[in-house]
Design an enzyme around this catalytic site. Structure first.
Site, PDB file in Angstrom:
ATOM      1  N   ASP A 138       0.857  -1.188   0.000  1.00  0.00           N
ATOM      2  CA  ASP A 138       0.000   0.000   0.000  1.00  0.00           C
ATOM      3  C   ASP A 138       0.897   1.243   0.000  1.00  0.00           C
ATOM      4  O   ASP A 138       1.753   1.390   0.880  1.00  0.00           O
ATOM      5  CB  ASP A 138      -0.895   0.000   1.245  1.00  0.00           C
ATOM      6  N   GLU A 215      -0.479  -5.807  -9.908  1.00  0.00           N
ATOM      7  CA  GLU A 215       0.380  -5.397 -11.022  1.00  0.00           C
ATOM      8  C   GLU A 215      -0.392  -5.436 -12.349  1.00  0.00           C
ATOM      9  O   GLU A 215      -0.291  -4.517 -13.168  1.00  0.00           O
ATOM     10  CB  GLU A 215       1.565  -6.367 -11.087  1.00  0.00           C
TER      11      GLU A 215
HETATM   12  C1  LIG Z   1      -1.892  -3.121  -2.767  1.00  0.00           C
HETATM   13  S1  LIG Z   1      -2.096  -4.701  -2.074  1.00  0.00           S
HETATM   14  C2  LIG Z   1      -1.042  -5.717  -3.103  1.00  0.00           C
HETATM   15  C3  LIG Z   1      -1.350  -7.189  -2.994  1.00  0.00           C
HETATM   16  C4  LIG Z   1      -0.466  -8.120  -3.807  1.00  0.00           C
HETATM   17  N1  LIG Z   1       0.908  -8.100  -3.338  1.00  0.00           N
HETATM   18  C5  LIG Z   1      -0.523  -7.796  -5.287  1.00  0.00           C
HETATM   19  O1  LIG Z   1       0.481  -7.263  -5.791  1.00  0.00           O
HETATM   20  O2  LIG Z   1      -1.567  -8.077  -5.921  1.00  0.00           O
HETATM   21  C6  LIG Z   1      -1.160  -4.606  -0.550  1.00  0.00           C
HETATM   22  C7  LIG Z   1      -1.457  -5.772   0.375  1.00  0.00           C
HETATM   23  O3  LIG Z   1      -0.623  -5.679   1.527  1.00  0.00           O
HETATM   24  C8  LIG Z   1      -1.378  -6.127   2.651  1.00  0.00           C
HETATM   25  N2  LIG Z   1      -0.748  -5.575   3.863  1.00  0.00           N
HETATM   26  C9  LIG Z   1      -0.783  -4.304   4.310  1.00  0.00           C
HETATM   27  N3  LIG Z   1      -0.103  -4.182   5.469  1.00  0.00           N
HETATM   28  C10 LIG Z   1       0.389  -5.428   5.749  1.00  0.00           C
HETATM   29  C11 LIG Z   1       1.166  -5.952   6.831  1.00  0.00           C
HETATM   30  N4  LIG Z   1       1.584  -5.163   7.819  1.00  0.00           N
HETATM   31  N5  LIG Z   1       1.474  -7.273   6.799  1.00  0.00           N
HETATM   32  C12 LIG Z   1       1.064  -8.068   5.792  1.00  0.00           C
HETATM   33  N6  LIG Z   1       0.319  -7.609   4.751  1.00  0.00           N
HETATM   34  C13 LIG Z   1      -0.011  -6.310   4.732  1.00  0.00           C
HETATM   35  C14 LIG Z   1      -2.766  -5.579   2.384  1.00  0.00           C
HETATM   36  O4  LIG Z   1      -3.771  -6.261   3.117  1.00  0.00           O
HETATM   37  C15 LIG Z   1      -2.895  -5.795   0.877  1.00  0.00           C
HETATM   38  O5  LIG Z   1      -3.465  -7.036   0.552  1.00  0.00           O
END
Ligand SMILES: C[S@@+](CC[C@H](N)C(=O)[O-])C[C@H]1O[C@@H](n2cnc3c(N)ncnc32)[C@H](O)[C@@H]1O
Length: 236
Positions: A138, A215
């Protein structure tokens, strides 16, 4: 879903969604059945031995932080059955989708922490990981939210410590400013070395790496994506 991986209330504030749309009944059943089999329960105290999470000791352990719907992790796990994969994702619908992929592909080498990755990072022993993926974290574009970004100096230090010398940290983003911020932080981490030698190295997804869902969406709307690979130096 039960409270969290440590069985108690979350110790830290996690930003963003934990659950989106209501899960279909079939998905809920899958969650209940499968999650208990692949879920990582963190010890109350002491270190977690990641190799002991798998039925047979894996050749290496790779970690994906924020796996979203899990398609990247599942594809790599299918391609590398001798590697143990740990995925961390607090978003319930994402965990549910990943469990579907694990079941569909019959993967025995994936374990999941359905919680904040930082809880796991704090419990792993030094040098436990061969690869760490942080793909499209994020970006928290507003300045007042920057402190919520994952790849700050403290988490970089921790990740560097957990990587075996020679191990890789792979980061991707479609958010230029967040990308510059992550790169600047990583360049300040003495135990990590940026592997780019030419622009193509950060403008194209590394060979052999599957795409992620996020992506695909970014590329579909014409946002260029950037990919940063760092190697853990031999001496920190
Ligand atoms: C923008 S999404 C991208 C998901 C995936 N990596 C993709 O590229 O399709 C960011 C993901 O990071 C997860 N996330 C945010 N903070 C996190 C944390 N502290 N630990 C693990 N996951 C986290 C969110 O729930 C979300 O699913």
């Amino acid at each position: 879903m039960p409270e969290n991986a440590t069985g108690g209330p979350a110790r830290r504030r996690l930003y963003g969604r934990k659950q989106g749309h209501r899960l279909r009944p079939a998905r809920r059943a899958l969650l209940a059945d499968m999650l208990e089999r692949v879920r990582i329960v963190l010890p109350e105290a002491g270190a977690l031995d990641p190799a002991a999470l798998f039925p047979t000791p894996p050749r290496e352990v790779w970690l994906e932080i924020g796996f979203g719907s899990g398609e990247h992790m599942a594809e790599l796990a299918a391609a590398h059955p001798d590697v143990g994969f740990i995925g961390c994702e607090p978003f319930v619908n994402g965990v549910s989708a990943a469990l579907g992929e694990i079941a569909r592909r019959g993967l025995a080498n994936v374990r999941i922490l359905d919680d904040d990755a930082r809880l796991l990072l704090e419990r792993l022993p030094d040098g436990a990981l061969e690869r760490v993926y942080l793909l499209f974290p994020d970006p928290w574009p507003k300045k007042r939210h920057h402190r919520r970004r994952f790849l700050d100096a403290a988490n970089l230090r921790l990740i560097a410590r957990l990587l075996r010398p020679g191990g890789l940290l792979q980061v991707a983003t479609d958010h230029m400013e967040c990308g510059r911020w992550m790169l600047a932080n990583a360049l300040r981490e003495p135990a990590l070395e940026w592997l780019a030698e030419r622009a193509a190295d950060w403008k194209a997804r590394p060979a052999g790496e599957p795409a992620t869902r996020y992506e695909g969406k970014a590329l579909g709307r014409g946002s260029p994506c950037h990919y940063f690979r760092f190697r853990r130096r031999q001496v920190a």
